[in-house]
Design a protein around this motif. Structure first.
Motif, PDB file in Angstrom:
ATOM      1  N   SER A 170     -28.134   0.483  56.097  1.00 49.20           N
ATOM      2  CA  SER A 170     -26.691   0.467  56.335  1.00 49.20           C
ATOM      3  C   SER A 170     -26.226   1.836  56.828  1.00 49.20           C
ATOM      4  N   ARG A 171     -25.383   1.853  57.902  1.00 54.56           N
ATOM      5  CA  ARG A 171     -24.907   3.113  58.462  1.00 54.56           C
ATOM      6  C   ARG A 171     -24.046   3.887  57.467  1.00 54.56           C
ATOM      7  N   ASP A 172     -23.487   3.165  56.458  1.00 56.41           N
ATOM      8  CA  ASP A 172     -22.619   3.842  55.487  1.00 56.41           C
ATOM      9  C   ASP A 172     -23.393   4.734  54.514  1.00 56.41           C
ATOM     10  N   ARG A 173     -24.715   4.649  54.584  1.00 55.33           N
ATOM     11  CA  ARG A 173     -25.494   5.477  53.640  1.00 55.33           C
ATOM     12  C   ARG A 173     -25.531   6.954  54.047  1.00 55.33           C
ATOM     13  N   VAL A 174     -25.045   7.228  55.245  1.00 57.80           N
ATOM     14  CA  VAL A 174     -24.935   8.638  55.653  1.00 57.80           C
ATOM     15  C   VAL A 174     -23.460   8.951  55.872  1.00 57.80           C
ATOM     16  N   ARG A 175     -22.973  10.003  55.238  1.00 61.38           N
ATOM     17  CA  ARG A 175     -21.558  10.383  55.425  1.00 61.38           C
ATOM     18  C   ARG A 175     -21.456  11.847  55.763  1.00 61.38           C
ATOM     19  N   LEU A 176     -20.602  12.127  56.727  1.00 63.01           N
ATOM     20  CA  LEU A 176     -20.246  13.522  57.024  1.00 63.01           C
ATOM     21  C   LEU A 176     -18.784  13.670  56.629  1.00 63.01           C
ATOM     22  N   GLU A 177     -18.502  14.646  55.787  1.00 59.25           N
ATOM     23  CA  GLU A 177     -17.123  14.822  55.311  1.00 59.25           C
ATOM     24  C   GLU A 177     -16.720  16.281  55.435  1.00 59.25           C
ATOM     25  N   TRP A 178     -15.462  16.506  55.805  1.00 59.20           N
ATOM     26  CA  TRP A 178     -14.901  17.859  55.766  1.00 59.20           C
ATOM     27  C   TRP A 178     -14.365  18.079  54.353  1.00 59.20           C
ATOM     28  N   ILE A 179     -14.860  19.091  53.682  1.00 59.47           N
ATOM     29  CA  ILE A 179     -14.455  19.326  52.286  1.00 59.47           C
ATOM     30  C   ILE A 179     -14.095  20.804  52.138  1.00 59.47           C
ATOM     31  N   GLY A 180     -12.872  21.080  51.781  1.00 60.75           N
ATOM     32  CA  GLY A 180     -12.420  22.466  51.602  1.00 60.75           C
ATOM     33  C   GLY A 180     -12.898  23.030  50.278  1.00 60.75           C
ATOM     34  N   LYS A 181     -12.845  24.332  50.158  1.00 63.75           N
ATOM     35  CA  LYS A 181     -13.434  24.988  48.986  1.00 63.75           C
ATOM     36  C   LYS A 181     -12.770  24.603  47.672  1.00 63.75           C
ATOM     37  N   ASP A 182     -11.504  24.232  47.694  1.00 59.23           N
ATOM     38  CA  ASP A 182     -10.830  23.849  46.445  1.00 59.23           C
ATOM     39  C   ASP A 182     -10.766  22.340  46.245  1.00 59.23           C
ATOM     40  N   GLU A 183     -11.419  21.586  47.135  1.00 58.65           N
ATOM     41  CA  GLU A 183     -11.235  20.135  47.085  1.00 58.65           C
ATOM     42  C   GLU A 183     -12.263  19.468  46.165  1.00 58.65           C
ATOM     43  N   ALA A 184     -12.213  19.872  44.902  1.00 55.52           N
ATOM     44  CA  ALA A 184     -13.137  19.305  43.922  1.00 55.52           C
ATOM     45  C   ALA A 184     -12.889  17.815  43.746  1.00 55.52           C
ATOM     46  N   LYS A 185     -11.621  17.448  43.733  1.00 55.40           N
ATOM     47  CA  LYS A 185     -11.298  16.023  43.498  1.00 55.40           C
ATOM     48  C   LYS A 185     -11.765  15.174  44.680  1.00 55.40           C
ATOM     49  N   LYS A 186     -11.599  15.712  45.878  1.00 49.73           N
ATOM     50  CA  LYS A 186     -12.063  14.959  47.056  1.00 49.73           C
ATOM     51  C   LYS A 186     -13.577  14.785  46.974  1.00 49.73           C
ATOM     52  N   PHE A 187     -14.271  15.857  46.589  1.00 47.37           N
ATOM     53  CA  PHE A 187     -15.723  15.791  46.470  1.00 47.37           C
ATOM     54  C   PHE A 187     -16.116  14.713  45.452  1.00 47.37           C
ATOM     55  N   GLU A 188     -15.441  14.741  44.303  1.00 51.16           N
ATOM     56  CA  GLU A 188     -15.748  13.761  43.249  1.00 51.16           C
ATOM     57  C   GLU A 188     -15.540  12.330  43.766  1.00 51.16           C
ATOM     58  N   SER A 189     -14.402  12.105  44.461  1.00 50.04           N
ATOM     59  CA  SER A 189     -14.138  10.731  44.873  1.00 50.04           C
ATOM     60  C   SER A 189     -15.126  10.270  45.947  1.00 50.04           C
ATOM     61  N   ILE A 190     -15.589  11.208  46.799  1.00 52.63           N
ATOM     62  CA  ILE A 190     -16.596  10.814  47.808  1.00 52.63           C
ATOM     63  C   ILE A 190     -17.876  10.349  47.107  1.00 52.63           C
ATOM     64  N   ILE A 191     -18.303  11.125  46.103  1.00 52.98           N
ATOM     65  CA  ILE A 191     -19.562  10.762  45.413  1.00 52.98           C
ATOM     66  C   ILE A 191     -19.394   9.423  44.681  1.00 52.98           C
ATOM     67  N   LYS A 192     -18.225   9.237  44.091  1.00 55.88           N
ATOM     68  CA  LYS A 192     -18.010   7.958  43.380  1.00 55.88           C
ATOM     69  C   LYS A 192     -18.029   6.794  44.364  1.00 55.88           C
ATOM     70  N   GLU A 193     -17.389   7.004  45.523  1.00 54.77           N
ATOM     71  CA  GLU A 193     -17.389   5.936  46.549  1.00 54.77           C
ATOM     72  C   GLU A 193     -18.812   5.636  47.022  1.00 54.77           C
ATOM     73  N   MET A 194     -19.592   6.720  47.219  1.00 54.14           N
ATOM     74  CA  MET A 194     -20.966   6.512  47.709  1.00 54.14           C
ATOM     75  C   MET A 194     -21.796   5.759  46.679  1.00 54.14           C
ATOM     76  N   ASN A 195     -21.449   5.925  45.415  1.00 51.31           N
ATOM     77  CA  ASN A 195     -22.186   5.197  44.376  1.00 51.31           C
ATOM     78  C   ASN A 195     -21.788   3.726  44.324  1.00 51.31           C
ATOM     79  N   LYS A 196     -20.557   3.450  44.780  1.00 49.99           N
ATOM     80  CA  LYS A 196     -20.113   2.044  44.772  1.00 49.99           C
ATOM     81  C   LYS A 196     -20.712   1.269  45.946  1.00 49.99           C
ATOM     82  N   GLY A 197     -20.847   1.974  47.087  1.00 51.15           N
ATOM     83  CA  GLY A 197     -21.181   1.305  48.351  1.00 51.15           C
ATOM     84  C   GLY A 197     -22.555   0.671  48.351  1.00 51.15           C
TER      85      GLY A 197
END
Ligand code: SF4
Ligand code: SF4
Length: 703
Positions: free
Chosen positions: A676-703
């Motif tokens: 599945s192409r969704d198994r690879v993700r490129l994301e822009w993540i800023g240095k303070d974006e801990a919550k964004k990082f967390e939600s990306i990992i959680k989403e990747m675990n759901k997919g």
């Protein structure tokens, strides 16, 4: 090799590990407070806290870090995960090519200063006071740059001669300064500490002149020079104190030779000169944006539509006494059809010209049209003074300048009153935008996009602002007033002086090397390097160590795996991926300037992300190779995340865009492999974006 574990005062607790006889384990409670010696060539892995904090303690050593504190213990992840990451990093380190020390020899302690405006003169003055030799190179026949064509300085309004003439006198009388006027840069070769610069000294046509001016009286050629009329043979009130012939206009009629046969030589030829310097300072100032491109304002079509310099020179030489003047701010600036950016000084320049004309001609009606007036700090007083004098400020950008009954007419909608105005004017002054002197940067081999600010990377060798010992001072990097220009010139002078104090400069920053046996000279690496650090010499690829910033973009683009970045070779990353990846893991390659920092922020903010992520700190998202992503997926990884800087925030100019292009191709490839192409993700993540990082990992675990 050595594995050093820091317990971070009890926070980190790693039980004994069996890593084989070739790995010696040391433990410390607080490594950052200890004097730990690492020998040259020794390979060391440190498990402790953040590498961003720790790497400064071992700047020249071949050290790999495992962030046990942020990625394991503050996350409450398992000791097994910590052990897996330590083992993987040891395997990576073992297969690494080592880290070489690069040594640059400062063979010449002199500096070439290109440009003799305020920045070039002040920088020269400061460095010669410190005993340094300077070659001052000016392409015009006289010193002073654009500022010497003005009546008064921007923005203070003091006569230019108050500031610039003392600088010129000081530079001229200093024996450590060799001055080349009427001189262009032809070619620059060499590297930090040892530049060979070829100069073309154009003929001046006049030697040993006594300034009598007899030649000017007989010269039949008149030239429009930024709002003033002069002859083809002329002088200005700076240095050198002799006349010069403008050979672009001169028709060689010989009238001047008749009145001054011994001092004028119409057949003088150019000279090629070579100088050797250790550093180069670019002080070329700024250039006016080509206002003829802003067709609606009629510059170049109507004689009385002029730029600020032309207006100032016409007013101050007394050749023009306008009755109605319209000044237009942002002509060609903040406009997506022209310069999308604000050139910072144009509002001030418009205010300065409004003051100048009302100083001389108090009865003149002046209108200033601006989308919004930008005058920071104390310079707001300009605005207040001009309002008191009756200058009319109109909020709006004129749509058109036209001619009616021999007069200029400016059409503008006043956004305060919603009225459509037509203002009669006998002069329209365009306060337009500015662009950098790209030609000089091109000759230096420094890539810029032709817009302000001139952006380049900072500091791989400490106080060097650009790679290679090339410095930029004053408005060459961004439009600035005189005060700011002088501050900037002194800053560059200090950096150059500090650099030239050394006989050698050492750097242990990773750079790339090319294995000639594998390289097909396809030139892919040359096309992707943001720093022009790769050239071809004798049909082979040559990496310039003084230019390479270690981004790894070329290495990841190399189709032959010939290009290898120290501490980040194909083999090293492959060994790391192979050792640590378990089915169900998410493998994350995170840029050390942005996304990786978000994981550290997560630790301090107690933002808990799932345990199945394994993180590798990479120099740039553009350095991640597709092979490693596919390798991780083949080993059963649930997904692969590449985390990079946001657009326009890439530390290596456009590495993140390279990653974006590669991601698209990669997704197609893995789809062809039945994944599945969704198994690879490129994301822009800023240095303070801990919550964004967390939600990306959680989403990747759901997919
Ligand atoms: S991309 Fe690789 S193979 Fe091509 S020229 Fe560069 S180093 Fe050689
Ligand atoms: S690592 Fe980056 S800076 Fe160095 S040569 Fe390769 S692309 Fe250029």
């Amino acid at each position: 090799m050595r594995l050093i574990i820091c317990h971070c005062n009890g926070l980190i607790n790693i039980p004994d590990l069996d890593l084989g006889p070739d790995v010696k384990i040391e433990r410390y409670d607080d490594l950052c407070k200890q004097e730990v010696k690492i020998d040259p060539g020794e390979k060391v892995v440190i498990g402790g806290c953040s590498p961003s904090l720790m790497e400064g303690l071992f700047p020249d050593a071949d050290v790999e870090f495992v962030n046990l504190k942020d990625h394991i213990f503050l996350m409450n992840h398992s000791v097994e995960k910590a052990q897996s990451l330590l083992k993987a990093t040891i395997e990576k380190s073992k297969s690494g090519m080592g880290l070489k020390k690069k040594i640059f020899t400062i063979r010449s302690k002199s500096t070439a200063v290109i440009g003799s405006g305020v920045a070039g003169l002040d920088l020269t003055n400061a460095l010669t006071k410190a005993g340094r030799k300077i070659y001052l190179i000016e392409k015009e026949p006289f010193l002073g740059g654009t500022v010497a064509k003005l009546d008064r300085l921007y923005p203070e309004g003091t006569p230019w001669s108050h500031t610039v003439l003392p600088l010129i006198s000081s530079v001229v009388k200093n024996r450590n300064v060799e001055i080349f006027t009427n001189t262009e840069i032809m070619e620059i070769k060499g590297e930090l500490g040892d530049y060979k610069i070829q100069l073309k000294n154009k003929p001046r046509g006049v030697v040993d002149c006594n300034n009598c001016g007899a030649c000017v009286a007989v010269c039949p050629i008149t030239v429009q020079d930024n709002g003033r009329i002069r002859k083809a043979i002329y002088t200005i009130n700076t240095y050198p104190y002799i006349y010069a012939i403008d050979f672009n206009s001169c028709n060689k009629c010989g009238e001047c030779v008749k009145v001054c046969p011994k001092k004028i030589d119409l057949n003088e030829i150019e000279k090629i000169i070579e100088i050797n310097t250790g550093t180069i300072a670019v002080a070329t100032g700024l250039k006016f944006y080509d206002l003829e491109k802003v067709e609606e304002y009629g510059y170049g079509k109507y004689p009385n539509v002029m730029n600020v310099l032309e207006f100032e020179r016409k007013i101050t030489d007394g050749s023009f006494a306008p009755r109605n003047v319209v000044l237009i701010c942002c002509a060609g600036s903040r406009d997506n059809n022209h310069l999308p950016y604000c050139s910072r000084i144009c509002c001030f320049l418009a205010l300065k010209e409004a003051k100048l004309v009302t100083d001389r001609y108090p009865e003149t009606r002046v209108f200033v049209c601006a989308m919004d007036m930008r005058s920071y700090g104390n310079f707001e007083y300009f605005y207040a003074t001009l309002r008191e004098r009756g200058v009319s400020f109109i909020k709006g950008k004129p749509s058109e300048v036209m001619q009616r009954d021999g007069n200029l007419v400016v059409r503008v909608e006043d956004l305060y009153t919603n009225e459509l105005l037509e203002i009669d004017a006998d002069a329209v002054v365009l306060s337009g935008g500015f662009v950098p002197d790209k030609e000089t940067f091109d000759k230096l081999g420094v890539k810029i996009d032709g817009n302000f600010p001139v952006i380049f990377e900072s500091g791989k060798l400490g106080n060097i602002e650009m790679p290679r010992g090339i410095f930029v001072a004053g408005s060459a990097s961004f439009p600035a007033g005189v005060f700011e220009t002088i501050v900037d010139a002194r800053k560059s002078a200090f950096s150059i002086f500090s650099l030239l104090q050394n006989d050698t400069i050492e750097s242990s920053q990773p750079i790339v090397y090319v294995n000639e046996d594998y390289c097909s000279v396809c030139k892919t690496c040359i096309s992707v390097c943001p720093y022009n650090a790769i050239t071809i010499e004798n049909d082979k690829i040559k990496i310039h160590p003084d230019l390479c910033m270690g981004c790894g973009i070329c290495a990841s683009a190399c189709p032959a795996a010939a290009s290898r970045l120290e501490k980040f070779t194909v083999r090293e990353i492959s060994d790391w991926v192979k050792t640590t990846t378990k089915p169900g893991d998410i493998i994350a390659f995170l840029c050390k300037w942005s996304a990786y920092n978000a994981t550290e922020t997560a630790a301090y903010m107690k933002v808990q992300y799932p345990e199945n992520i394994k993180i590798l700190r990479v120099p740039c998202s553009g350095a991640v190779e597709p092979n490693h992503i596919i390798q991780a997926l083949n080993l059963g990884a649930r997904g692969v995340l590449i985390g990079g800087c946001y657009p326009d925030a890439c530390h290596y100019v456009k590495g993140n865009f390279k990653a974006r292009t590669r991601e698209k191709i990669l997704k197609e490839t893995i789809e062809l492999l039945g994944l599945s192409r969704d198994r690879v993700r490129l994301e822009w993540i800023g240095k303070d974006e801990a919550k964004k990082f967390e939600s990306i990992i959680k989403e990747m675990n759901k997919g």
